[in-house]
Design a protein around this motif. Structure first.
Motif, PDB file in Angstrom:
ATOM      1  N   TRP A  98      29.761   2.856  93.385  1.00 55.91           N
ATOM      2  CA  TRP A  98      30.731   2.137  94.302  1.00 55.91           C
ATOM      3  C   TRP A  98      31.686   2.956  95.140  1.00 55.91           C
ATOM      4  CZ3 TRP A  98      35.476   3.294  92.129  1.00 55.91           C
ATOM      5  CH2 TRP A  98      35.556   3.571  90.748  1.00 55.91           C
ATOM      6  N   CYS A  99      31.691   4.099  94.931  1.00 54.48           N
ATOM      7  CA  CYS A  99      32.726   5.202  95.431  1.00 54.48           C
ATOM      8  C   CYS A  99      31.991   5.637  96.843  1.00 54.48           C
ATOM      9  CB  CYS A  99      33.136   6.175  94.399  1.00 54.48           C
ATOM     10  SG  CYS A  99      33.938   7.512  94.990  1.00 54.48           S
ATOM     11  N   LEU A 106      30.244   7.369  86.636  1.00 54.22           N
ATOM     12  CA  LEU A 106      31.490   6.502  85.843  1.00 54.22           C
ATOM     13  C   LEU A 106      30.596   5.060  85.826  1.00 54.22           C
ATOM     14  CD1 LEU A 106      34.118   7.355  84.620  1.00 54.22           C
ATOM     15  CD2 LEU A 106      32.960   9.098  86.064  1.00 54.22           C
ATOM     16  N   ASP A 107      29.453   4.900  86.414  1.00 55.14           N
ATOM     17  CA  ASP A 107      29.103   3.378  86.513  1.00 55.14           C
ATOM     18  C   ASP A 107      28.767   2.803  85.080  1.00 55.14           C
ATOM     19  OD1 ASP A 107      28.107   2.574  89.266  1.00 55.14           O
ATOM     20  OD2 ASP A 107      27.994   4.807  89.032  1.00 55.14           O
ATOM     21  N   GLY A 108      28.677   1.570  84.838  1.00 53.66           N
ATOM     22  CA  GLY A 108      28.478   1.008  83.596  1.00 53.66           C
ATOM     23  C   GLY A 108      26.846   0.877  83.416  1.00 53.66           C
ATOM     24  N   ALA A 109      26.473   0.244  82.337  1.00 49.99           N
ATOM     25  CA  ALA A 109      25.081   0.082  82.112  1.00 49.99           C
ATOM     26  C   ALA A 109      24.512  -0.927  83.152  1.00 49.99           C
ATOM     27  CB  ALA A 109      24.671  -0.488  80.822  1.00 49.99           C
ATOM     28  N   ASP A 110      25.562  -1.940  83.648  1.00 55.58           N
ATOM     29  CA  ASP A 110      25.141  -3.028  84.282  1.00 55.58           C
ATOM     30  C   ASP A 110      24.572  -2.417  85.955  1.00 55.58           C
ATOM     31  OD1 ASP A 110      27.918  -2.204  84.310  1.00 55.58           O
ATOM     32  OD2 ASP A 110      28.079  -3.686  86.126  1.00 55.58           O
ATOM     33  N   GLY A 157      29.661   7.139  80.202  1.00 53.03           N
ATOM     34  CA  GLY A 157      29.723   6.037  79.087  1.00 53.03           C
ATOM     35  C   GLY A 157      31.283   5.947  78.949  1.00 53.03           C
ATOM     36  N   SER A 158      32.193   6.673  79.372  1.00 51.74           N
ATOM     37  CA  SER A 158      33.778   6.236  79.012  1.00 51.74           C
ATOM     38  C   SER A 158      34.443   6.851  80.196  1.00 51.74           C
ATOM     39  CB  SER A 158      33.795   6.872  77.527  1.00 51.74           C
ATOM     40  OG  SER A 158      35.525   6.722  77.492  1.00 51.74           O
ATOM     41  N   ALA A 159      35.560   6.345  80.275  1.00 46.22           N
ATOM     42  CA  ALA A 159      36.334   7.095  81.426  1.00 46.22           C
ATOM     43  C   ALA A 159      37.156   8.093  80.805  1.00 46.22           C
ATOM     44  CB  ALA A 159      37.594   5.760  81.889  1.00 46.22           C
ATOM     45  N   TRP A 160      37.186   8.567  79.451  1.00 46.35           N
ATOM     46  CA  TRP A 160      37.711   9.752  78.939  1.00 46.35           C
ATOM     47  C   TRP A 160      36.675  10.674  78.889  1.00 46.35           C
ATOM     48  CZ3 TRP A 160      39.228   4.854  78.252  1.00 46.35           C
ATOM     49  CH2 TRP A 160      40.844   4.767  78.405  1.00 46.35           C
TER      50      TRP A 160
END
Lengths: 346, 177
Positions: free
Chosen positions: B66-67, B96-100, B120-123
């Motif tokens: 989305w970036c 940084l995408d999610g599984a969706d 899988g995580s923002a960190w």
């Protein structure tokens, strides 16, 4: 009474911002994000169960922006006026929340509150009647009014902006006694001891309000640095339909709450937060309502933290410390409130 | 007093975590020091650890579907990686995408010549919270951090040919000598 609903509204309407939600923000050049939703595996068709405990002890009588003594309120009765002199309202809310997210954009949450409440009052006592034998008390533990709230976060591809539309249903026991005619409506909880034993507890202290309310809300979250997120959240609740109508009517006042917050996101394991919650409530209306002692504006400073116990499992704890209040009439008010909860996303 | 009994432990916990008990570092990145370990779990099932790429110059590129600036820099990065692969350049793409949005990630990754996986995580461990995209980090053949995207204001606009030549080029050349 009264500030029962005002204090509760401030605590309960602020609750949705306790837990991190999907929050991504993208600027035209470079994007910012707060991807808490990645914690729950993302994706569509998942659930969250949330159990929240909230404690509100309204032990301080206040008028305007100041604390007052029981004697000050009783002096109104000494001078021929009519003023209830309340002593304490202690509330514990145990709220079970169930959220279904069919897609990352949509969510539906059902909140079932179980209310433990104890209330004591001197009634319309004069100064020399502020004694323990003139204290009337009521206690109950019952299901309150259920809320069903839908939320949509698909307006921006980044999910930074969320909108809410919900309803509060009249599932809790409601009722009251018309002070002018003595007629009792609904199935009210009664006082159990003291001079008022057997009489109906105040209508706005009952487990339910007997009204169907609409809930409108919006939220926005934005990462402002590598370690900090800022967010804003607003909610408005107003009764659209009442079960108690006609000559024995009751309509709870409208409530608007806005929260501003800052999250310290150094690590997902523990996220300290600080919120400011501002709530404005209009007066209850109707022949069963106390129209002079229910409106007001309060502001709370709310420190707290969210803890990740395992993937999808969070615990959170918050306190609310009032920093400003301007209350109509005489209202019982808490010196602080506390909330804690557990949430499991799967 | 009940209020004090509840507040003091809470404030103490916040203080200890939030700054009184530890330095307020956003990440573990120090230029000229070894880069923090990280592993890419690629969409085709490989686990590629940064340590396993010792001897190569590595670009860690963080992005999302989305970036918009990310979508602009990825093809350029892919072409640059292909041109300099023989000099020992490797790019790892962390989404940084999610599984969706995995199908969109796969579509984007299909046009790239370097491995891609979901973070899988923002960190991202020692690289801190991925709060701004795109962001990249460059590691030399000895595993030393040579470029920290958090410290570069131009990084928000994404890679350009000029910036790649200026930042990555010298590392490739010196390594080739």
């Amino acid at each position: 009474m009264r500030a029962r609903t005002l204090a509760a509204a401030a605590a309960l309407l602020a609750a949705p911002v306790l837990l991190p939600t999907t929050a991504l923000a993208c600027a035209t050049c470079g994007c910012t994000l707060d991807t808490d939703d990645l914690e729950s595996d993302g994706g569509a068709d998942h659930w969250r169960v949330d159990l929240q405990y909230t404690y509100i002890d309204q032990s301080q009588l206040r008028s305007g922006s100041h604390a007052v003594s029981s004697g000050t309120a009783a002096a109104i009765n000494d001078n021929g006026g009519s003023q209830e002199v309340e002593q304490d309202t202690r509330n514990t809310y145990l709220t079970l929340g169930l959220t279904y997210m069919p897609t990352p954009d949509w969510a539906v949450t059902t909140q079932l509150p179980y209310i433990f409440r104890g209330h004591s009052t001197y009634g319309n006592a004069t100064g020399d009647q502020l004694t323990s034998e003139n204290l009337s008390s009521a206690n109950f533990a019952q299901l309150g009014d259920v809320r069903v709230i839908g939320s949509y976060q698909g307006l921006l591809p980044t999910h930074a902006l969320g909108l809410e539309l919900g309803v509060k249903l009249p599932t809790g026991t409601y009722g009251g006694q018309n002070p002018a005619t003595g007629v009792t409506v609904g199935r009210p909880v009664n006082f159990m001891s003291g001079p008022n034993a057997g009489a109906a507890l105040d209508t706005d202290l009952q487990p339910g309000t007997g009204s169907t309310d609409i809930i409108l809300g919006a939220s926005y979250s934005q990462a402002i640095s590598q370690d900090f997120d800022a967010y804003i959240n607003g909610r408005y609740q107003a009764a659209m339909m009442q079960e108690m109508t006609g000559s024995n009517d009751f309509r709870p006042g409208n409530t608007a709450t806005m929260s501003l917050g800052l999250r310290y996101e150094h690590t997902p394991v523990m996220v300290p937060q600080m919120q400011i919650n501002i709530t404005r409530r209009s007066a209850d209306q109707g022949s069963l309502a106390d129209t002079t002692d229910t409106a007001g504006t309060v502001a709370y400073l709310s420190p707290g933290a969210t803890f990740r116990l395992a993937r999808g499992v969070h615990a959170y704890a918050f306190m609310q410390v009032p920093v400003f209040s301007h209350l109509d009439g005489y209202q019982l008010f808490p010196r602080w409130t506390a909330s804690a909860g557990l949430s499991y996303a799967f | 007093m009940p209020f004090k009994r509840l507040m003091l432990p809470l404030l103490a916990a916040l203080c200890l975590w939030g700054g009184c008990g530890r330095p307020a570092l956003a990440n573990d990145l120090v230029l000229g020091r070894p880069a923090p370990p990280i592993t890419l779990h690629s969409l085709d099932g490989r686990a590629i650890a940064l340590d396993s790429l010792r001897g190569r110059v590595v670009i860690l590129a963080f992005w999302a579907t989305w970036c918009a600036p990310c979508r602009q820099e990825l093809p350029l990065l892919s072409a640059y990686a292909a041109r300099h692969a023989a000099q020992g350049l490797t790019v790892l793409g962390f989404s940084l995408d999610g599984a969706d949005t995995l199908p969109a990630v796969r579509r984007q990754a299909a046009g790239l010549g370097f491995p891609v996986g979901l973070l899988g995580s923002a960190w991202a461990d020692g690289y801190g919270r991925m709060w701004r995209l795109p962001v990249s980090f460059v590691i030399d053949r000895h595993g030393v951090l040579r470029y920290d995207g958090w410290d570069d204001d131009d990084a928000e606009a994404g890679w350009t040919e000029q910036r790649l030549n200026r930042i990555v080029g010298p590392l490739l050349e010196s390594a080739a000598r």
